[in-house]
Design an enzyme around this catalytic site. Structure first.
Site, mmCIF file in Angstrom:
data_model
loop_
_atom_site.group_PDB
_atom_site.id
_atom_site.type_symbol
_atom_site.label_atom_id
_atom_site.label_comp_id
_atom_site.label_asym_id
_atom_site.label_seq_id
_atom_site.Cartn_x
_atom_site.Cartn_y
_atom_site.Cartn_z
ATOM 1 N N MET A 30 0.930 -1.024 -0.021
ATOM 2 C CA MET A 30 0.001 0.064 -0.098
ATOM 3 C C MET A 30 0.777 1.290 0.112
ATOM 4 S SD MET A 30 -3.560 -0.886 1.714
ATOM 5 C CE MET A 30 -2.883 -0.443 3.318
ATOM 6 N N GLY A 31 2.226 1.097 -0.303
ATOM 7 C CA GLY A 31 3.002 2.085 -0.419
ATOM 8 C C GLY A 31 3.422 2.754 0.813
ATOM 9 N N LEU A 33 6.688 3.108 1.516
ATOM 10 C CA LEU A 33 7.442 2.170 1.856
ATOM 11 C C LEU A 33 8.781 2.141 2.678
ATOM 12 C CD1 LEU A 33 7.769 0.990 -1.899
ATOM 13 C CD2 LEU A 33 6.140 0.057 -0.315
ATOM 14 N N GLY A 36 10.853 -2.812 5.814
ATOM 15 C CA GLY A 36 9.977 -4.028 5.900
ATOM 16 C C GLY A 36 9.792 -4.440 4.345
ATOM 17 N N HIS A 37 8.945 -3.464 3.749
ATOM 18 C CA HIS A 37 8.831 -3.572 2.222
ATOM 19 C C HIS A 37 9.937 -3.909 1.515
ATOM 20 C CE1 HIS A 37 5.209 -0.850 3.694
ATOM 21 N NE2 HIS A 37 4.722 -1.630 3.107
HETATM 22 P P1 AMP Z 1 1.445 -2.711 3.597
HETATM 23 O O1 AMP Z 1 2.032 -1.776 2.556
HETATM 24 O O2 AMP Z 1 1.516 -2.600 4.850
HETATM 25 O O3 AMP Z 1 0.215 -3.493 2.874
HETATM 26 O O4 AMP Z 1 2.404 -3.822 3.298
HETATM 27 C C1 AMP Z 1 2.728 -4.707 2.203
HETATM 28 C C2 AMP Z 1 3.580 -5.981 2.485
HETATM 29 O O5 AMP Z 1 4.632 -5.572 3.367
HETATM 30 C C3 AMP Z 1 2.810 -6.884 3.307
HETATM 31 O O6 AMP Z 1 2.751 -8.087 2.889
HETATM 32 C C4 AMP Z 1 3.278 -6.832 4.700
HETATM 33 O O7 AMP Z 1 3.128 -7.962 5.439
HETATM 34 C C5 AMP Z 1 4.732 -6.415 4.366
HETATM 35 N N1 AMP Z 1 5.283 -5.736 5.741
HETATM 36 C C6 AMP Z 1 4.734 -4.613 6.179
HETATM 37 N N2 AMP Z 1 5.465 -4.203 7.166
HETATM 38 C C7 AMP Z 1 6.507 -5.172 7.279
HETATM 39 C C8 AMP Z 1 7.635 -5.525 8.221
HETATM 40 N N3 AMP Z 1 7.883 -4.932 9.200
HETATM 41 N N4 AMP Z 1 8.341 -6.759 8.026
HETATM 42 C C9 AMP Z 1 8.125 -7.581 6.956
HETATM 43 N N5 AMP Z 1 6.933 -7.145 6.156
HETATM 44 C C10 AMP Z 1 6.296 -6.238 6.075
#
Ligand code: AMP
Length: 281
Positions: A30-31, A33, A36-37
């Site tokens: 969802m951006g 970034l 983690g991303h």
């Molecule tokens: P989001 O942008 O929050 O929807 O996350 C996109 C992807 O990044 C999802 O698969 C999340 O689980 C992963 N993600 C977000 N934060 C982390 C993190 N701290 N460590 C590992 N993966 C992450």
């Protein structure tokens, strides 16, 4: 770094890559970034010839009173991070590129989606399953990368891929944390300085749970009680849930045997944060 918003352009690019015999990885996000991303993108780059990062704040996974409008966005910074991580294409659609005004087809799931985040966020996983299905159909990746940070989401996607026979390999990636243990999240940006300090209680509680299980505690109730107590000791924290579930069915367990997911959701001020640990048993 090529940023495209239309489905037609993504399809044309992927078709060209396929013609050249190249493999394709997809990292749905969802951006806004962060590291983690980035860890997902770096892994995807290592395992595929070409990597597409989707960058889309998906409106259908937000409830009516959630943070859709205030969710942070910064496509320029995202583009720089993707470039640095070695991605090849950003798919950055507008909501109308993904949802026609008369859109009415949904991918929904029972069972796995009913507890944990599904309970506090009705309709959330219907939005997630629908958008991820669309992304799989648009990009047709060989592999797709998801973080263990959203453990229920990862389990739901794995199940959806199995149940609906999507031809994609799902790769789960470990949680990336700040130096003090707080799981990286785009929503951490909502925290003020005091709340940011308080937020470390989530990872402390999860670590406590893991330590108790590693030391042999097999009664879920005892682990959850200790974790709740720790969370309740932080004045800025308000518990949404603290749960122990079977790692694949997401059903609550009383006795810790086989892989379990110990997951928490906690409000720090107005910001809802999640964390978890998987214990193999
Ligand atoms: P989001 O942008 O929050 O929807 O996350 C996109 C992807 O990044 C999802 O698969 C999340 O689980 C992963 N993600 C977000 N934060 C982390 C993190 N701290 N460590 C590992 N993966 C992450």
């Amino acid at each position: 770094m090529n940023i495209v918003s239309s489905v037609v352009e993504v399809r044309a690019q992927v078709k060209e890559w396929r013609r050249l015999g190249l493999s394709v990885g997809l990292v749905p996000t969802m951006g806004y970034l962060h590291e983690g991303h980035k860890s997902l993108i770096v892994r995807a780059v290592a395992e595929n010839d070409r990597v597409v990062v989707s960058d889309f704040v998906n409106p259908t996974q937000f409830g009516p009173h959630e943070d859709l409008d205030s969710y942070p966005r910064d496509i320029d910074a995202d583009s720089r991070l993707c470039e640095a991580a070695g991605a090849h294409l950003i798919f950055h659609p507008r909501p109308e590129d993904m949802y026609a005004s008369d859109f009415c087809t949904w991918v929904d799931m029972t069972g796995l989606t009913e507890g944990l985040c599904g309970k506090s966020r009705p309709g959330h996983f219907r939005g997630v399953c629908t958008v991820v299905s669309k992304l799989f159909n648009i990009v047709a990746p060989d592999r797709a990368y998801f973080g263990q940070k959203d453990a229920q989401q990862l389990a739901v996607i794995r199940r959806m891929v199995r149940d609906l026979n999507f031809d994609v390999e799902i790769i789960g990636c470990p949680i990336v944390r700040e130096a003090d243990g707080l799981a990286r999240s785009s929503r951490n940006t909502y925290l003020n300085a005091e709340e940011r300090q308080a937020a470390v209680v989530l990872s402390r509680a999860v670590t406590l749970g893991r330590t108790m299980m590693e030391q042999g505690e097999r009664r879920a109730e005892m682990v959850l009680f200790a974790m709740r107590k720790m969370l309740e000791g932080e004045p800025l924290a308000r518990i949404d849930y603290v749960e122990m579930v079977d790692a694949s069915s997401m059903q609550p367990v009383a006795e810790i045997r086989g892989p379990v997911l110990c997951a928490i959701a906690v409000y720090i001020g107005k910001t809802r944060l999640i964390d978890n640990v998987v214990f193999e048993g």
